[in-house]
Design an enzyme around this catalytic site. Structure first.
Site, PDB file in Angstrom:
ATOM      1  N   SER A 127       0.801  -1.234   0.000  1.00 51.72           N
ATOM      2  CA  SER A 127       0.000   0.000   0.000  1.00 51.72           C
ATOM      3  C   SER A 127       0.823   1.269   0.000  1.00 51.72           C
ATOM      4  O   SER A 127       0.306   2.331  -0.327  1.00 51.72           O
ATOM      5  CB  SER A 127      -0.941   0.003   1.201  1.00 51.72           C
TER       6      SER A 127
ATOM      7  N   HIS B 192      -5.702  -4.324  -0.264  1.00 54.17           N
ATOM      8  CA  HIS B 192      -5.762  -3.322  -1.335  1.00 54.17           C
ATOM      9  C   HIS B 192      -6.005  -3.929  -2.711  1.00 54.17           C
ATOM     10  O   HIS B 192      -5.909  -3.232  -3.719  1.00 54.17           O
ATOM     11  CB  HIS B 192      -4.466  -2.504  -1.345  1.00 54.17           C
TER      12      HIS B 192
ATOM     13  N   LYS C 170     -11.742  -0.844   2.996  1.00 57.45           N
ATOM     14  CA  LYS C 170     -11.298  -0.263   1.725  1.00 57.45           C
ATOM     15  C   LYS C 170     -12.411  -0.479   0.676  1.00 57.45           C
ATOM     16  O   LYS C 170     -13.406   0.224   0.733  1.00 57.45           O
ATOM     17  CB  LYS C 170      -9.932  -0.817   1.359  1.00 57.45           C
TER      18      LYS C 170
END
Ligand SMILES: Cc1ncc(COP(=O)(O)O)c(C=O)c1O
Length: 419
Positions: A205, A233, A264
């Site tokens: 990330s 991610h 996320k």
């Protein structure tokens, strides 16, 4: 401007009468560094308040309408009408919280439904929902690898992976970031006995680069290791079903555990581990970060389950997110910014800057223009880097990406970050 809540070298109100040292004194260099930065007149990049949030991509910050380009809200699910309605309904029907652990009074029908949604999404036999992704990593790392075992992890692993290792008793071996050769070498040096868990991330990330999972999984298998991949991610937009980089790399059958987060692409809060291991369910009894904490509120698991089910059919959004990511990467490179990857490898585009001062000035200039990005600095970043991290959203319009590039051009010229 002195921050009245943080004064370096100030005497504590009631301490030291017996001669003991103030335990906060070790933070004095950090407090002083922060103060020196604020004294130059910049805003604190780690103390932003969103006064109002209008959509996944727009907020009001200090009275200014601002495009959000640093939220990891990749699929823009936070304002999805079905997701919001599911949360409201659960709040009405089940109340505001469970007030209990998953293993006592804290498992409601909604938690099971959320785990069913994850099983369907990943096509796995087991799914365990934790209160955060951080706790999912704490739980997996600290529970399955014991004193006689080895955890082999990428040097740039997320803090939650490192903290999970620190909580457990396994022996820790680090390999050079994304180096298949180093992973092979380090696995080859381990004694024959003892279990091995190789921990990888689909997307890293800080720099937005992806792992060469096909090669790494092959090497881990060759050495008889189990494999965990953190897809925090990658979930939502990598692979035909949005499962993550491991799906895109074609190694689904070889990965033993996938760790993920709801904070996320899913657009709420929570974490999970999915697995096909036949003994996986024993984790519910032995995993301390699962047992010794309260479960997620019913409204949260209801929003997560709804969002996960919608993400299974989000191919158009995935395509638009990739289009946005590639356009921003190309546009920033054309403007003369130095970027962490040669091309857009994920929806994170990291802009490299030479030092803290320039990074904060650029960050503030962008905010004044009307775009919010994340600033990242050591020790969170690898190799002492200073970064402005942009994360794109499937809800950013093409017109907004164009405006973001204009704002980067203006801020970059005003601060001298680009010529
Ligand atoms: C790679 C990685 N793993 C785990 C986490 C933790 O997720 P959560 O926000 O749900 O605690 C994060 C969040 O930043 C992350 O980037």
């Amino acid at each position: 401007m002195t921050d009245p809540d943080m004064v370096p070298n100030a005497a504590p109100a009631s301490h030291n009468s017996g001669g003991g040292r103030d335990l906060f004194s070790k933070f004095d260099p950090l407090i002083a560094e922060r103060q020196a930065l604020l004294d130059t007149g910049v805003r604190d990049p780690f103390a932003i308040v969103m006064d109002e949030v209008h959509s996944p991509v727009l907020a009001t910050i200090q009275g200014k309408e601002t495009i959000l380009l640093g939220t990891y809200n990749y699929m823009g699910m936070t304002f999805d009408p079905d997701v919001v309605a599911a949360g409201k309904k659960a709040l009405d029907e089940y109340g505001s919280g469970t007030t209990g652990s998953r293993v006592l009074n804290g498992t409601y029908q909604g938690h099971k439904e959320c785990e069913e949604a994850l099983k369907e999404f990943y096509g796995t036999r087991h799914a365990m929902v934790f209160s955060t992704g951080y706790q999912a990593n704490l739980g997996l790392m600290s529970t399955i690898a014991g004193k006689e075992d080895y955890i082999i992890l990428d040097a740039d692993s997320h803090a939650s992976i490192y903290d999970g290792c620190a909580l457990g008793n396994a022996q820790i071996v680090r390999f050079r970031h994304n180096s298949v050769e180093d992973l092979d070498k380090r696995l080859g040096r381990l004694p024959a006995d003892g279990g091995r868990l190789v921990v990888l991330e689909g997307v890293y990330s800080m720099l937005g680069d992806i792992a060469p999972l096909k090669e790494m999984v092959a090497v881990a298998k060759k050495h008889g290791a189990m494999i965990a991949v953190d897809e925090a991610h990658g979930m939502g937009f990598f692979g035909a079903n949005g499962r993550g980089v491991f799906e895109e790399a074609g190694v689904e059958g070889d990965v033993d555990f996938v760790v993920g987060t709801f904070s996320k692409s899913v657009g709420t809060v929570g974490g999970f581990v999915v697995s096909n291991h036949p003994k996986f369910e024993v984790m519910r009894l032995v995993c301390r970060p699962y047992v010794f904490t309260a479960s997620l509120p019913p409204s949260v698991v209801a929003t997560a389950a709804t969002s996960i089910r919608k993400l299974m059919h989000a191919a158009d959004k995935r395509a638009h997110l990739w289009e946005n990511s590639r356009r921003l990467h190309q546009g920033l490179r054309d403007l003369g910014f130095e970027l962490a990857t040669k091309e857009a490898e994920s929806a994170i585009i990291a802009v490299l800057l030479p030092h803290q001062d320039k990074t904060v000035r650029m960050w503030q200039a962008l905010l004044e223009q009307g775009v919010y990005v994340n600033m990242a600095r050591p020790p969170a970043t690898p190799a002492g880097m200073y970064l402005l991290r942009c994360s794109l959203c499937a809800e950013h319009s093409s017109e907004q990406v164009g405006r973001i590039l204009d704002m980067f051009a203006a801020a970059g010229r005003a601060t001298g970050a680009i010529a």
